[in-house]
Design a protein around this motif. Structure first.
Motif, mmCIF file in Angstrom:
data_model
loop_
_atom_site.group_PDB
_atom_site.id
_atom_site.type_symbol
_atom_site.label_atom_id
_atom_site.label_comp_id
_atom_site.label_asym_id
_atom_site.label_seq_id
_atom_site.Cartn_x
_atom_site.Cartn_y
_atom_site.Cartn_z
ATOM 1 N N ASN A 75 0.849 -1.193 0.000
ATOM 2 C CA ASN A 75 0.000 0.000 0.000
ATOM 3 C C ASN A 75 0.884 1.242 0.000
ATOM 4 N N HIS A 76 0.307 2.367 -0.410
ATOM 5 C CA HIS A 76 1.109 3.582 -0.633
ATOM 6 C C HIS A 76 0.462 4.749 0.100
ATOM 7 N N GLN A 77 1.129 5.226 1.157
ATOM 8 C CA GLN A 77 0.573 6.295 1.979
ATOM 9 C C GLN A 77 1.412 7.560 1.987
ATOM 10 N N SER A 78 2.706 7.432 1.720
ATOM 11 C CA SER A 78 3.588 8.545 2.045
ATOM 12 C C SER A 78 4.853 8.530 1.188
ATOM 13 N N GLY B 52 1.841 3.395 9.386
ATOM 14 C CA GLY B 52 2.485 4.493 10.107
ATOM 15 C C GLY B 52 3.195 5.514 9.254
ATOM 16 N N THR B 53 3.523 5.196 8.007
ATOM 17 C CA THR B 53 4.238 6.166 7.177
ATOM 18 C C THR B 53 3.384 7.401 6.898
ATOM 19 N N GLY B 54 2.071 7.192 6.768
ATOM 20 C CA GLY B 54 1.172 8.318 6.502
ATOM 21 C C GLY B 54 1.030 9.256 7.685
ATOM 22 N N ASP B 55 1.368 8.786 8.884
ATOM 23 C CA ASP B 55 1.339 9.651 10.058
ATOM 24 C C ASP B 55 2.646 10.425 10.205
ATOM 25 N N ILE B 56 3.743 9.841 9.749
ATOM 26 C CA ILE B 56 5.042 10.496 9.867
ATOM 27 C C ILE B 56 5.175 11.616 8.839
ATOM 28 N N ARG C 89 -4.205 10.082 0.207
ATOM 29 C CA ARG C 89 -4.179 11.290 1.026
ATOM 30 C C ARG C 89 -4.942 11.134 2.338
ATOM 31 N N ASP C 90 -5.802 10.112 2.423
ATOM 32 C CA ASP C 90 -6.599 9.940 3.633
ATOM 33 C C ASP C 90 -6.369 8.580 4.291
ATOM 34 N N LYS C 91 -5.302 7.886 3.856
ATOM 35 C CA LYS C 91 -4.937 6.575 4.395
ATOM 36 C C LYS C 91 -6.025 5.528 4.156
#
Length: 345
Positions: A182-185, A289-293, A260-262
């Protein structure tokens, strides 16, 4: 019914998913028709319940896992799209404000300065190795990958920790495979380098023009993609198949872009078609967790925290249908979030 040679692949996931989802038995239902299927989680997904699916019957998820042939009943039509929405593993806020935003900006600036400073001497090493690597290891380029891994680990360690779960599920460095995550960040690639596997990832052409970092990507043999050019997309997939046939692994983000919204977006078919045609296994990976960092769209801000990488058991793609493998990965990649809405239609 899946073919016997895939017994160590998709069917092997039955016991794995049972162990992972034991606490969910009796709480979730799979609703299936010939064209749609939905897994609904309990109260934690109030905001994700907008997903709708016309259903003609419902069966318990436990029963679903007991039959490999009922793994994911996706349509074989070319317009089949697997879409999944995963609730965030950590609570999300409306957005930073005040002092926290200022500190996040400072932290991001410090990270950019640190990673760029590290890249300069390492790039010189890569340039020194370039000709011998091209002559002796044109496709895998293991020496350049070693430098990549060193750079990424040294860059991220002062800023956040990375925990890897399921490392035993990784194939050996010499085994070609298709890794999907998956791709968050923006930090996803940095984090995945902690796996220390020599994969080639796909990146848009403009990224290769970034001084030092982009040039290093070119030297390592990562794959260029012009997103708006259909011919470039087809060439990219052909390049991946060739790389795999030569012993190199490839990394795909099947959503195609950062969320953009996880919420996990639809998985495009390309990665799974490549795996089936090349006859290599698919390694599903969940990034948490990457999307939070470093939230997508706010690359100028960086927060503290930890990243968890979950490596799931390999799925054998050889001899299977790409849509079937894709839909199974949809389930596998999001299952570790514990809070899932899945839709295949």
């Amino acid at each position: 019914m899946l073919q016997k040679q895939a017994g160590t692949g998709i069917c092997a996931h039955r016991s794995y998913l049972k162990a992972t989802l034991g606490h969910l038995r009796g709480q979730r239902l799979i609703r299936a028709s010939c064209s749609a299927q939905q897994v609904a989680a309990p109260a934690a997904l109030q905001r994700a319940r907008t997903a709708s699916c016309s259903c003609s019957r419902a069966t318990a998820f436990n029963t679903h896992l007991d039959s490999c042939s009922a793994s994911i009943a996706c349509s074989r039509r070319s317009n089949v799209v697997c879409q999944a929405a995963a609730a965030a593993a950590m609570p999300t806020a409306d957005g930073p404000s005040g002092l926290s935003k200022v500190l996040a900006n400072i932290r991001a600036a410090m990270f950019a300065a640190w990673t760029f400073t590290l890249a300069i001497p390492l790039f010189i090493i890569m340039m020194t190795l370039a000709l011998p690597v091209l002559a002796l290891d044109k496709f895998r380029r293991l020496a350049q990958h070693f430098v990549n891994n060193l750079w990424a680990i040294a860059s991220t360690t002062p800023f956040y920790s990375v925990q890897i779960e399921g490392r035993e599920n990784l194939p050996s460095s010499s085994t070609p495979a298709v890794y999907v995550a998956n791709h968050q960040s923006f930090m996803d690639i940095y984090s995945l380098f902690h796996l220390q596997r020599p994969f080639k990832f796909i990146s848009k052409t403009s990224n290769f023009l970034i001084p030092i970092v982009g040039w290093s990507m070119f030297l390592t043999g990562h794959i260029m993609l012009n997103r708006v050019d259909r011919r470039s997309q087809l060439k990219c997939l052909q390049t991946c198949i060739e790389m795999l046939s030569r012993g190199a692994s490839c990394l795909f983000f099947p959503e195609g872009t950062r969320s953009r919204d996880k919420v996990l977006g639809g998985f495009k078919k390309g990665a799974f078609s490549v795996a089936v045609k090349a006859g290599v296994p698919v390694v599903p990976i969940t990034l948490l967790g990457t999307g939070d960092i470093m939230p997508s769209g706010r690359e100028g801000q960086m927060y503290g925290g930890a990243v968890k990488i979950v490596v799931h058991p390999m799925i054998q793609a050889a001899g299977n249908n790409a849509d079937k493998v894709r839909c199974w990965v949809c389930v596998t990649v999001i299952v570790s979030s514990r809070e899932v809405v899945l839709k295949c239609c």
